[in-house]
Design a protein around this motif. Sequence first.
Motif, short mmCIF file in Angstrom:
data_model
loop_
_atom_site.label_atom_id
_atom_site.label_comp_id
_atom_site.label_asym_id
_atom_site.label_seq_id
_atom_site.Cartn_x
_atom_site.Cartn_y
_atom_site.Cartn_z
N HIS A 147 0.82 -1.22 0.00
CA HIS A 147 0.00 0.00 0.00
C HIS A 147 0.85 1.26 0.00
O HIS A 147 0.39 2.33 -0.44
CB HIS A 147 -0.93 0.00 1.23
N GLY A 152 -2.60 7.88 -2.88
CA GLY A 152 -4.04 8.00 -3.03
C GLY A 152 -4.70 6.64 -3.13
O GLY A 152 -4.22 5.65 -2.59
N GLU A 153 -5.78 6.58 -3.88
CA GLU A 153 -6.53 5.34 -4.04
C GLU A 153 -5.77 4.34 -4.90
O GLU A 153 -5.21 4.72 -5.94
CB GLU A 153 -7.88 5.63 -4.70
N PRO A 154 -5.74 3.07 -4.52
CA PRO A 154 -5.11 2.08 -5.39
C PRO A 154 -5.97 1.87 -6.63
O PRO A 154 -7.20 2.01 -6.60
CB PRO A 154 -5.07 0.82 -4.53
N SER A 155 -5.33 1.55 -7.72
CA SER A 155 -6.08 1.25 -8.94
C SER A 155 -6.71 -0.13 -8.85
O SER A 155 -6.27 -0.98 -8.06
CB SER A 155 -5.14 1.31 -10.15
N ARG A 156 -7.72 -0.34 -9.65
CA ARG A 156 -8.34 -1.67 -9.69
C ARG A 156 -7.33 -2.72 -10.11
O ARG A 156 -7.32 -3.85 -9.61
CB ARG A 156 -9.54 -1.64 -10.65
N VAL A 159 -5.10 -3.63 -7.11
CA VAL A 159 -5.82 -4.48 -6.15
C VAL A 159 -5.96 -5.89 -6.70
O VAL A 159 -5.73 -6.88 -5.99
CB VAL A 159 -7.20 -3.87 -5.83
N PRO A 198 -9.08 1.03 1.66
CA PRO A 198 -9.36 1.29 0.24
C PRO A 198 -9.17 0.05 -0.62
O PRO A 198 -9.91 -0.16 -1.60
CB PRO A 198 -8.36 2.38 -0.13
N TRP A 199 -8.20 -0.79 -0.28
CA TRP A 199 -7.95 -2.01 -1.05
C TRP A 199 -9.11 -2.99 -0.88
O TRP A 199 -9.54 -3.61 -1.86
CB TRP A 199 -6.64 -2.64 -0.59
N ARG A 201 -12.19 -2.19 -0.15
CA ARG A 201 -13.38 -1.62 -0.80
C ARG A 201 -13.36 -1.86 -2.30
O ARG A 201 -14.36 -2.29 -2.90
CB ARG A 201 -13.48 -0.13 -0.51
N ILE A 202 -12.21 -1.62 -2.92
CA ILE A 202 -12.10 -1.83 -4.36
C ILE A 202 -12.22 -3.31 -4.70
O ILE A 202 -12.83 -3.70 -5.71
CB ILE A 202 -10.81 -1.22 -4.89
N GLU A 205 -15.75 -4.18 -4.87
CA GLU A 205 -16.36 -3.69 -6.11
C GLU A 205 -16.01 -4.60 -7.27
O GLU A 205 -16.84 -4.80 -8.18
CB GLU A 205 -15.86 -2.27 -6.40
#
Length: 207
Positions: A147, A152-156, A159, A198-199, A201-202, A205
């Motif tokens: 991480h 910022g947010e990790p990309s799909r 992940v 965040p990981w 959560r993605i 998804e």
Amino acid sequence: MSPPPDAAIGAALLRVAAEASVPSVALRDAGLIDAVPELAALAATPQDPQWHPEGDVLVHSLGAADLAARLADELGTAPERRRLLVLGALLHDVGKPATTREREGRITSLGHAEHGGALVRELGARLTWPESLIEPLAALVETHMAHVSVQGEPSRRAVRRLRTRLEAAGTTLADWAVVVRCDGDARGATARPDASLPWLRIAAELG
């Protein structure tokens, strides 16, 4: 008195990880820290006080192991998975003694996660741990800093790649998240929001 053979030490460590309510106390009481050179070395390894005001690597690692045990018990985790999570938290920084340097007045440990994974494989083999534990454990140690490389947010894609790597080794993103959370929380006053969220959560998804 001569130290117990490696297989006995390995079995004792597994019992602590699977059963002890406070692993740090159980490890000290059983003399297991001094019996395992890789653990004993953590006490002689300093950390940058800006990031780790709690103390040396052993203090940090024992704190992480205690947090992992508490979280596993709160979740009603089965002993086999509890064993993996507690050992993952305990050994996540096992690569720091060999990689810690002072650079420009700061204490760093570049590459400690990757080196730690190699050490876990050597340690697990010496202590006669089952391969079904060694590989998942090594993967958690090797990737516990994944991480940090993402701003910022990790990309799909990131992940998905991490999840695939962990699953190939016999563990999961959820297990990784426990180690990451306990690593962060064991930093005491400098603990930050759970970097694994965040990981997770993605990943949810992605399905």
